[in-house]
Design a protein around this motif. Structure first.
Motif, PDB file in Angstrom:
ATOM      1  N   ASP A 280      -2.871  -6.584  -5.871  1.00 47.72           N
ATOM      2  CA  ASP A 280      -4.202  -5.969  -5.731  1.00 47.72           C
ATOM      3  C   ASP A 280      -4.170  -4.864  -4.670  1.00 47.72           C
ATOM      4  O   ASP A 280      -4.785  -3.816  -4.840  1.00 47.72           O
ATOM      5  CB  ASP A 280      -5.253  -7.038  -5.378  1.00 47.72           C
ATOM      6  CG  ASP A 280      -5.380  -8.073  -6.509  1.00 47.72           C
ATOM      7  OD1 ASP A 280      -5.047  -7.720  -7.663  1.00 47.72           O
ATOM      8  OD2 ASP A 280      -5.771  -9.220  -6.227  1.00 47.72           O
ATOM      9  N   THR A 281      -3.428  -5.115  -3.596  1.00 44.20           N
ATOM     10  CA  THR A 281      -3.312  -4.081  -2.541  1.00 44.20           C
ATOM     11  C   THR A 281      -2.614  -2.839  -3.113  1.00 44.20           C
ATOM     12  O   THR A 281      -3.040  -1.706  -2.873  1.00 44.20           O
ATOM     13  CB  THR A 281      -2.484  -4.635  -1.349  1.00 44.20           C
ATOM     14  OG1 THR A 281      -3.104  -5.837  -0.915  1.00 44.20           O
ATOM     15  CG2 THR A 281      -2.390  -3.643  -0.212  1.00 44.20           C
TER      16      THR A 281
ATOM     17  N   ALA B 108      -5.032  -1.015  -5.324  1.00 39.95           N
ATOM     18  CA  ALA B 108      -6.090  -0.337  -4.561  1.00 39.95           C
ATOM     19  C   ALA B 108      -5.547   0.961  -3.952  1.00 39.95           C
ATOM     20  O   ALA B 108      -6.204   2.012  -3.988  1.00 39.95           O
ATOM     21  CB  ALA B 108      -6.619  -1.266  -3.462  1.00 39.95           C
ATOM     22  N   SER B 109      -4.321   0.877  -3.444  1.00 44.95           N
ATOM     23  CA  SER B 109      -3.720   2.066  -2.835  1.00 44.95           C
ATOM     24  C   SER B 109      -3.426   3.134  -3.897  1.00 44.95           C
ATOM     25  O   SER B 109      -3.687   4.325  -3.706  1.00 44.95           O
ATOM     26  CB  SER B 109      -2.439   1.638  -2.112  1.00 44.95           C
ATOM     27  OG  SER B 109      -1.628   2.735  -1.874  1.00 44.95           O
TER      28      SER B 109
ATOM     29  N   PRO C  11      -2.447 -11.204  -4.405  1.00 44.23           N
ATOM     30  CA  PRO C  11      -3.159 -10.246  -3.543  1.00 44.23           C
ATOM     31  C   PRO C  11      -2.337  -8.991  -3.223  1.00 44.23           C
ATOM     32  O   PRO C  11      -2.905  -7.911  -3.056  1.00 44.23           O
ATOM     33  CB  PRO C  11      -3.464 -11.048  -2.263  1.00 44.23           C
ATOM     34  CG  PRO C  11      -2.706 -12.333  -2.371  1.00 44.23           C
ATOM     35  CD  PRO C  11      -2.323 -12.544  -3.785  1.00 44.23           C
ATOM     36  N   ASP C  12      -1.008  -9.124  -3.168  1.00 44.28           N
ATOM     37  CA  ASP C  12      -0.212  -7.922  -2.862  1.00 44.28           C
ATOM     38  C   ASP C  12      -0.282  -6.914  -4.005  1.00 44.28           C
ATOM     39  O   ASP C  12      -0.293  -5.704  -3.775  1.00 44.28           O
ATOM     40  CB  ASP C  12       1.251  -8.307  -2.585  1.00 44.28           C
ATOM     41  CG  ASP C  12       1.389  -9.169  -1.340  1.00 44.28           C
ATOM     42  OD1 ASP C  12       0.533  -9.022  -0.437  1.00 44.28           O
ATOM     43  OD2 ASP C  12       2.312 -10.009  -1.288  1.00 44.28           O
TER      44      ASP C  12
ATOM     45  N   ALA D  44       0.839  -1.208   0.000  1.00 44.87           N
ATOM     46  CA  ALA D  44       0.000   0.000   0.000  1.00 44.87           C
ATOM     47  C   ALA D  44       0.872   1.255   0.000  1.00 44.87           C
ATOM     48  O   ALA D  44       0.601   2.217  -0.738  1.00 44.87           O
ATOM     49  CB  ALA D  44      -0.921  -0.012   1.217  1.00 44.87           C
TER      50      ALA D  44
END
Ligand SMILES: NC(=O)C1=CN([C@@H]2O[C@H](COP(=O)(O)OP(=O)(O)OC[C@H]3O[C@@H](n4cnc5c(N)ncnc54)[C@H](OP(=O)(O)O)[C@@H]3O)[C@@H](O)[C@H]2O)C=CC1
Ligand SMILES: O=C(O)CCC(=O)C(=O)O
Length: 526
Positions: A317-318, A321-322, A314-315, A284
């Motif tokens: 995706d994080t 998102a950030s 998933p990282d 993030a």
């Protein structure tokens, strides 16, 4: 002094008679006063003739005199005061803080080169004393120093109206080397150029230097730009701009009866590699930092991070998102010129219209027709490898994230990239093995490799490299920022068995300049 619209040729100021240029106020798109008459072939001829006439005197100026001249240029730029900042803001749309910082960088660059001239190590003085008794043949006395190439044509860049323009890095390093400079002012900021040009012209006069040490011409790339590069008295070229402009100048320079070096900084997408452990611990934060770099100066940096490579999962995706959240808070920004805005919008719409690319996030909507909106896209490694157009620079705040299925694919993509100014690695200790694999690939591809930073914002220093293999620059053996930039405008001369009375001071036996020299291979102050 009011901006007059005149060119500066040696000690004179005169209005060009070719098609006039007007600055466009970046924020409103409205033409500004005054008109700047364009230069003609005769103006190019006059500037080059004065530069050539100045060369032999200027190149032999004592180090202290040349250093003091560079410092006087810096002071004269500061003495222009706020008028310089307000004019540059209007012409470029860049904010005050950025331009005040850029003025500091411009002045710092001139002062850094003054120090370099005083230090003298750029002369690379070497002495191999004669070995008269050597068998089977005696060795002659051999002495080497670097001398300047001759007058340099400098093209001001649109995106740094101070630090890469009239008195920017190319001009500072050429003047430091002992080369007169003829600037082709960028048509996007002629008023800023005139203000800075007059400051340099005044410093030349105050230092009692030959007037041809500095000239500055307005006008088109075709007439003034091509005319300068083709002129036999110009011996090297410094340029920052588009790939098409830079390669056109390379062709002209290579086709001359006497070809000359062109140091052109062109396009770069500055890949950012997000390694797995770094992503696991701070995806993030990386997303937020990345957006800060992406949107700096409306993305109009040649060091802008236009490509991100990361492993699926998933990282990532994080991270996305950030970055999406950060971009949501990023206002649309005024771009430098209508042409640059339109090229940016075309680049973004090509990405948006590519059915194998997905738009992930956008910056805030433009509130004026002169603003560019930031954008983030993603695609897969397979699509990226299939479509070379996806690796082209989109000059502005747009970037493309590549989802890589595994580390090997990331390495393969790195191997396939064109030459770049920078590459960034976000990593933690656990990523060292992977970084070790990446490093040799990146060394072959780029001029500067950063760890856990962001590529925008080049430091002015001795160890900086702001360059890289083609097409990021036309000649990856050099840098345009930092003291090593001076070497672009020098060449070695060897003096064999030259009597002491004829030797330049740098090579005399008593070392009157107190230089560090290599004597018989050993470096020392003898
Ligand atoms: N990577 C980087 O560092 C940068 C890249 N760019 C890219 O360049 C695009 C346009 O920006 P801009 O700054 O106008 O860059 P350009 O390359 O178009 O122009 C830079 C300078 O070179 C001159 N020039 C251009 N083409 C030629 C030519 N064929 N022969 C002789 N002189 C020429 C121009 O003259 P004139 O225009 O007056 O005729 C101008 O003075 C941007 O959209 C971006 O893609 C821009 C800035 C930095
Ligand atoms: O990132 C920087 O500070 C320099 C960028 C640059 O050289 C350019 O945009 O032309």
């Amino acid at each position: 002094m009011p901006i007059s619209g005149e060119m500066l040729i040696g000690a004179t100021a005169l209005r060009g008679t070719d098609k006039p240029i007007r600055a466009i106020e970046a924020a409103t798109g409205q033409p500004m006063e005054p008109a700047f008459g364009g230069g003609t072939a005769a103006d190019v001829d006059r500037a080059c003739s004065l530069a050539w006439a100045a060369f032999d005197t200027y190149r032999e100026t004592a180090p202290e005199a040349r250093a003091a001249f560079l410092e006087a240029c810096a002071q004269a730029i500061l003495d222009i005061g706020d008028e310089l900042i307000t004019r540059a803001m209007a012409e470029s749309g860049l904010p005050r803080g950025r331009l005040e910082g850029e003025r500091g960088r411009t002045v710092g660059q001139l002062r850094l080169f003054a120090g370099e001239v005083r230090d003298g190590s750029y002369l690379s003085a070497r002495i191999d004393p004669a070995l008269p008794a050597r068998a089977p043949l005696p060795r002659p006395d051999l002495r080497l120093r670097m001398i300047p190439l001759g007058p340099v044509a400098v093209f001001g860049a649109s995106n740094f109206p101070l630090a890469f323009s009239v008195a920017g890095g190319d001009t500072a390093s050429a003047l430091a080397a002992g080369c007169p400079v003829v600037v082709k002012a960028h048509s996007a900021h002629p008023g800023t150029s005139e203000l800075v040009g007059r400051a340099i012209q005044g410093a030349v006069k105050a230092a009692g230097l030959p007037e041809g040490v500095f000239s500055m011409l307005f006008g088109s790339g075709q007439v003034v730009g091509q005319g300068l590069v083709a002129d036999p008295r110009i011996k090297a070229v410094g340029f920052t701009g588009s790939r098409s402009g830079g390669t056109a100048l390379m062709k002209t320079a290579a086709a001359r009866p006497e070809p000359i070096p062109v140091y052109a900084e062109m396009s770069s997408i500055n890949p950012v590699f997000l390694l797995p452990k770094a992503m696991a611990s701070r995806a993030a934060a990386i997303g937020k930092g990345f957006v800060g770099s992406l949107t700096l100066g409306a993305g109009q940096f040649c060091t802008n991070p236009g490509l991100v490579l990361a492993l699926e999962g998933p990282d990532l995706d994080t991270f996305l998102a950030s970055a999406t959240e950060a971009l949501g808070g990023a206002p649309a920004q005024t771009m430098l010129t209508p042409g640059i805005l339109s090229a940016y919008q075309t680049g973004v719409s090509h990405l948006a219209g590519n059915n194998r690319v997905r738009k992930v996030a956008s910056g805030q909507l433009a509130t004026a027709g002169t603003q560019g909106e930031a954008a983030l896209f993603e695609t897969t490694a397979a699509h990226f490898m299939d479509d070379p157009a996806l690796a082209e620079e989109v000059f502005g705040a747009a970037s493309l994230v590549i989802r890589c299925p595994d580390v090997e694919t990331m390495l393969r993509l790195a191997e396939g990239l064109e030459g770049q100014l920078t590459a960034t690695i976000q990593m933690e200790e656990g990523d060292v093995e992977m970084a070790k694999k990446l490093l040799p690939v990146l060394e072959r591809r780029v001029g500067r490799i950063l760890v856990n930073g962001y590529p925008t914002g080049v430091e002015l220093s001795h160890a900086m490299v702001h360059g890289g293999p083609y097409p990021s620059t036309s000649d990856g053996r050099s840098t345009s920022v930092g003291t090593m930039a001076i070497t672009r405008f020098l060449r070695p001369v060897c003096y064999q068995d030259m009597p002491e009375a004829l030797l330049p001071a740098a090579l005399r036996n008593d070392n009157p300049m107190g230089l560090w020299r290599r004597v018989d291979g050993a470096l020392g102050q003898k």
